[in-house]
Scaffold this motif. Structure first.
Motif, PDB file in Angstrom:
ATOM      1  N   SER A 220       8.547 -43.874  -3.345  1.00 24.37           N
ATOM      2  CA  SER A 220       8.193 -44.385  -2.020  1.00 24.37           C
ATOM      3  C   SER A 220       7.602 -45.786  -2.126  1.00 24.37           C
ATOM      4  O   SER A 220       7.796 -46.610  -1.244  1.00 24.37           O
ATOM      5  CB  SER A 220       7.187 -43.461  -1.338  1.00 24.37           C
ATOM      6  OG  SER A 220       7.783 -42.216  -1.077  1.00 24.37           O
ATOM      7  N   GLY A 221       6.884 -46.057  -3.205  1.00 23.73           N
ATOM      8  CA  GLY A 221       6.289 -47.369  -3.450  1.00 23.73           C
ATOM      9  C   GLY A 221       7.099 -48.148  -4.472  1.00 23.73           C
ATOM     10  O   GLY A 221       8.326 -48.120  -4.465  1.00 23.73           O
ATOM     11  N   ASP A 222       6.405 -48.841  -5.374  1.00 26.91           N
ATOM     12  CA  ASP A 222       7.048 -49.645  -6.414  1.00 26.91           C
ATOM     13  C   ASP A 222       7.488 -48.766  -7.584  1.00 26.91           C
ATOM     14  O   ASP A 222       6.896 -47.716  -7.833  1.00 26.91           O
ATOM     15  CB  ASP A 222       6.074 -50.709  -6.932  1.00 26.91           C
ATOM     16  CG  ASP A 222       5.531 -51.582  -5.809  1.00 26.91           C
ATOM     17  OD1 ASP A 222       6.329 -52.016  -4.965  1.00 26.91           O
ATOM     18  OD2 ASP A 222       4.308 -51.817  -5.779  1.00 26.91           O
ATOM     19  N   GLY A 223       8.484 -49.233  -8.328  1.00 26.08           N
ATOM     20  CA  GLY A 223       8.905 -48.508  -9.514  1.00 26.08           C
ATOM     21  C   GLY A 223       7.863 -48.594 -10.610  1.00 26.08           C
ATOM     22  O   GLY A 223       7.408 -47.586 -11.138  1.00 26.08           O
ATOM     23  N   LEU A 224       7.471 -49.820 -10.964  1.00 25.27           N
ATOM     24  CA  LEU A 224       6.462 -50.066 -11.999  1.00 25.27           C
ATOM     25  C   LEU A 224       5.444 -51.041 -11.441  1.00 25.27           C
ATOM     26  O   LEU A 224       5.810 -52.088 -10.914  1.00 25.27           O
ATOM     27  CB  LEU A 224       7.115 -50.659 -13.250  1.00 25.27           C
ATOM     28  CG  LEU A 224       6.175 -51.173 -14.344  1.00 25.27           C
ATOM     29  CD1 LEU A 224       5.415 -50.018 -14.989  1.00 25.27           C
ATOM     30  CD2 LEU A 224       6.959 -51.945 -15.403  1.00 25.27           C
ATOM     31  N   TYR A 225       4.165 -50.697 -11.545  1.00 24.68           N
ATOM     32  CA  TYR A 225       3.096 -51.595 -11.137  1.00 24.68           C
ATOM     33  C   TYR A 225       2.171 -51.778 -12.331  1.00 24.68           C
ATOM     34  O   TYR A 225       1.655 -50.802 -12.875  1.00 24.68           O
ATOM     35  CB  TYR A 225       2.297 -51.029  -9.952  1.00 24.68           C
ATOM     36  CG  TYR A 225       1.181 -51.945  -9.517  1.00 24.68           C
ATOM     37  CD1 TYR A 225       1.393 -52.888  -8.518  1.00 24.68           C
ATOM     38  CD2 TYR A 225      -0.067 -51.895 -10.127  1.00 24.68           C
ATOM     39  CE1 TYR A 225       0.377 -53.752  -8.133  1.00 24.68           C
ATOM     40  CE2 TYR A 225      -1.085 -52.755  -9.750  1.00 24.68           C
ATOM     41  CZ  TYR A 225      -0.850 -53.675  -8.755  1.00 24.68           C
ATOM     42  OH  TYR A 225      -1.852 -54.531  -8.383  1.00 24.68           O
ATOM     43  N   VAL A 226       1.990 -53.029 -12.743  1.00 24.49           N
ATOM     44  CA  VAL A 226       1.089 -53.344 -13.844  1.00 24.49           C
ATOM     45  C   VAL A 226       0.021 -54.279 -13.310  1.00 24.49           C
ATOM     46  O   VAL A 226       0.333 -55.356 -12.797  1.00 24.49           O
ATOM     47  CB  VAL A 226       1.848 -53.990 -15.021  1.00 24.49           C
ATOM     48  CG1 VAL A 226       0.902 -54.316 -16.148  1.00 24.49           C
ATOM     49  CG2 VAL A 226       2.956 -53.072 -15.503  1.00 24.49           C
TER      50      VAL A 226
END
Length: 127
Positions: free
Chosen positions: A87-93
């Motif tokens: 629903s949101g981002d695939g990868l968040y760093v």
């Protein structure tokens, strides 16, 4: 699925806004490896990890309500993994130096990959 934590366990206390909270030093593992895992339909994040060093290899995350993977460490490596249909981002760093290669971050409601205050050391063959 293989989850390897060295020295201290990486356990986050649950709270109403746990996805917004940074862990204190007693909750952070020194080294964290997540290998060959498949995670689907998580209620919040597929993978939420804070450590001094994080390696994600061969991990597939699908259908999480927030980001598929949210990682925070001075040094991060994500290889041969996927975060699809979040629903949101695939990868968040959120911070650190990251190397990403051979991954698929597609079909997400947000961005495929978000790097905030990050040094991108390698980025190759990602979809």
């Amino acid at each position: 699925m293989a989850l390897r934590v060295q020295r201290r366990p990486c356990q986050l206390k649950r709270s109403a806004n746990s996805h917004e909270r940074q862990p204190d030093s007693s909750e952070v593992a020194d080294r964290l490896e997540i290998l060959d895992a498949s995670i689907g339909a998580a209620g919040s994040y597929g993978v939420l990890a804070f450590a001094d060093w994080i390696s994600v290899d061969g991990v597939s995350v699908g259908g999480s309500r927030l980001s598929g993977m949210r990682l925070s460490a001075p040094e991060i490596s994500v290889t041969d993994s996927s975060a699809i249909a979040q629903s949101g981002d695939g990868l968040y760093v959120g911070d650190g130096a990251i190397s990403v290669s051979g991954n698929d971050f597609s079909g997400n409601g947000g961005y495929g990959m978000v790097c905030s205050a990050v040094t991108l050391t390698a980025c190759a063959t990602n979809d």
